[in-house]
Design an enzyme around this catalytic site. Structure first.
Site, PDB file in Angstrom:
ATOM      1  N   LYS A   1       0.833  -1.212   0.000  1.00 19.03           N
ATOM      2  CA  LYS A   1       0.000   0.000   0.000  1.00 19.03           C
ATOM      3  C   LYS A   1       0.866   1.260   0.000  1.00 19.03           C
ATOM      4  O   LYS A   1       0.626   2.190  -0.763  1.00 19.03           O
ATOM      5  CB  LYS A   1      -0.922   0.048   1.239  1.00 19.03           C
ATOM      6  CG  LYS A   1      -1.877  -1.113   1.363  1.00 19.03           C
ATOM      7  CD  LYS A   1      -2.822  -0.942   2.546  1.00 19.03           C
ATOM      8  CE  LYS A   1      -2.167  -0.957   3.907  1.00 19.03           C
ATOM      9  NZ  LYS A   1      -1.599  -2.259   4.312  1.00 19.03           N
TER      10      LYS A   1
ATOM     11  N   ARG B   1      -9.016   0.926   9.505  1.00 21.57           N
ATOM     12  CA  ARG B   1      -8.568  -0.427   9.825  1.00 21.57           C
ATOM     13  C   ARG B   1      -9.599  -1.193  10.642  1.00 21.57           C
ATOM     14  O   ARG B   1      -9.338  -2.351  11.006  1.00 21.57           O
ATOM     15  CB  ARG B   1      -7.269  -0.336  10.627  1.00 21.57           C
ATOM     16  CG  ARG B   1      -6.015  -0.716   9.837  1.00 21.57           C
ATOM     17  CD  ARG B   1      -4.843  -0.558  10.774  1.00 21.57           C
ATOM     18  NE  ARG B   1      -3.658  -1.242  10.376  1.00 21.57           N
ATOM     19  CZ  ARG B   1      -2.646  -0.674   9.719  1.00 21.57           C
ATOM     20  NH1 ARG B   1      -2.725   0.571   9.322  1.00 21.57           N
ATOM     21  NH2 ARG B   1      -1.558  -1.366   9.465  1.00 21.57           N
TER      22      ARG B   1
ATOM     23  N   ARG C   1      11.806  -6.569   4.425  1.00 23.16           N
ATOM     24  CA  ARG C   1      11.806  -5.166   4.009  1.00 23.16           C
ATOM     25  C   ARG C   1      12.556  -4.254   4.975  1.00 23.16           C
ATOM     26  O   ARG C   1      12.556  -4.462   6.185  1.00 23.16           O
ATOM     27  CB  ARG C   1      10.381  -4.650   3.766  1.00 23.16           C
ATOM     28  CG  ARG C   1       9.648  -4.239   5.001  1.00 23.16           C
ATOM     29  CD  ARG C   1       8.300  -3.618   4.659  1.00 23.16           C
ATOM     30  NE  ARG C   1       7.534  -3.412   5.874  1.00 23.16           N
ATOM     31  CZ  ARG C   1       6.279  -2.984   5.895  1.00 23.16           C
ATOM     32  NH1 ARG C   1       5.637  -2.730   4.784  1.00 23.16           N
ATOM     33  NH2 ARG C   1       5.669  -2.813   7.044  1.00 23.16           N
TER      34      ARG C   1
ATOM     35  N   ARG D   1      11.804  -2.179  10.577  1.00 25.38           N
ATOM     36  CA  ARG D   1      10.790  -1.819  11.564  1.00 25.38           C
ATOM     37  C   ARG D   1      10.705  -2.854  12.667  1.00 25.38           C
ATOM     38  O   ARG D   1      10.770  -4.053  12.415  1.00 25.38           O
ATOM     39  CB  ARG D   1       9.420  -1.677  10.879  1.00 25.38           C
ATOM     40  CG  ARG D   1       9.214  -0.331  10.281  1.00 25.38           C
ATOM     41  CD  ARG D   1       8.009  -0.268   9.396  1.00 25.38           C
ATOM     42  NE  ARG D   1       6.773  -0.795  10.006  1.00 25.38           N
ATOM     43  CZ  ARG D   1       5.572  -0.666   9.438  1.00 25.38           C
ATOM     44  NH1 ARG D   1       5.448  -0.035   8.276  1.00 25.38           N
ATOM     45  NH2 ARG D   1       4.498  -1.159  10.020  1.00 25.38           N
TER      46      ARG D   1
ATOM     47  N   ARG E   1       0.193  -9.278  13.574  1.00 25.27           N
ATOM     48  CA  ARG E   1      -0.436  -8.240  12.735  1.00 25.27           C
ATOM     49  C   ARG E   1      -1.368  -8.860  11.703  1.00 25.27           C
ATOM     50  O   ARG E   1      -2.424  -8.320  11.406  1.00 25.27           O
ATOM     51  CB  ARG E   1       0.659  -7.402  12.041  1.00 25.27           C
ATOM     52  CG  ARG E   1       1.343  -6.448  13.007  1.00 25.27           C
ATOM     53  CD  ARG E   1       2.642  -5.928  12.456  1.00 25.27           C
ATOM     54  NE  ARG E   1       2.478  -5.051  11.326  1.00 25.27           N
ATOM     55  CZ  ARG E   1       3.421  -4.822  10.413  1.00 25.27           C
ATOM     56  NH1 ARG E   1       4.590  -5.438  10.498  1.00 25.27           N
ATOM     57  NH2 ARG E   1       3.199  -4.001   9.436  1.00 25.27           N
TER      58      ARG E   1
END
Ligand code: AMP
Length: 215
Positions: A13, A88, A127, A160, A171
């Site tokens: 996103k 969300r 990532r 992160r 998550r």
């Protein structure tokens, strides 16, 4: 153009929102980026949000709705916006509908980005992002952790806290339980359009572009 990029964490996103925001000249509103900035500045919001984020849970609806209301009322969002990471939960989606009605604004489309869960887990654990320009890379692409310098701007590359494997699984569970029902909310309004988010950034970008009316 007012749209939502919707999908699980790691679906791309943020990457797509940055491209469209530059291409269309409209604001990119990432609630995750806003919260991370509050955390790094040590504001009261950041101090409250940090533990929740690091645990892979959701910040409360009241806080998030307040943040979005301030942003969407700002001048920067007048030409249009791309929401990334909001709403969300179904209560957030309902609050957004009410807010946009009060502002006499309407959503054009909710882009539902879909991908295999295995692919998402692979992307998240691989990532890194640049603390300077915010660009996202895969660890293989940049040779992290041996190389910790952004190839684009020379800033520092960071992984992160919530991209650690155990937090990634939490998550994804939170997404399935609290966030996925938002799809039905927008499907019922006739706004949901689904794209396959597998493949290269350029391929996914081209698929989303086709969904945007009048661009
Ligand atoms: P993201 O960068 O979109 O993956 O967001 C990172 C984290 O910020 C999430 O895992 C949540 O803890 C928090 N967050 C971001 N947006 C929201 C939202 N709309 N509602 C609740 N929590 C959020």
């Amino acid at each position: 153009m007012r749209c939502i990029l919707f999908g699980p964490p790691g679906v791309g996103k943020g990457t797509q929102a940055k491209l469209f925001s530059a291409k269309l000249g409209i604001a990119h509103i990432s609630t995750g980026d806003m919260l991370r900035e509050a955390v790094s500045r040590g504001t009261p919001l950041g101090m409250k949000a940090r533990t929740v984020m690091d645990a892979g849970q959701l910040v409360s609806d009241d806080i998030m709705i307040g943040i979005i209301e301030d942003v969407l009322r700002s001048e920067a969002c007048r030409p249009g916006f791309i929401l990334d990471g909001f709403p969300r939960t179904v209560p957030q989606a309902a609050a957004l509908t009410g807010l946009l009605e009060r502002l006499h604004q309407y959503l054009d489309v909710v882009v539902n980005m879909e991908i295999d869960e295995a692919e998402v887990i692979g992307r998240l654990s691989n990532r890194v992002s640049c603390s300077g320009c915010g660009k996202i890379f895969s660890v293989r692409e940049v040779g992290f952790p041996d190389n910790r310098t952004c190839p684009s701007c020379g800033g520092g590359l960071i992984q992160r806290e919530d991209d650690k494997p155990e937090t990634v699984l939490r998550r994804l569970r939170v997404y399935a339980e609290s966030t996925a029902p938002v799809k039905e909310y927008y499907r019922a309004k006739g706004l949901l359009k689904t794209v396959n988010a597998a493949g290269s950034v350029a391929e996914v970008n081209a698929r989303i572009m086709k969904l945007f009316p009048s661009v």
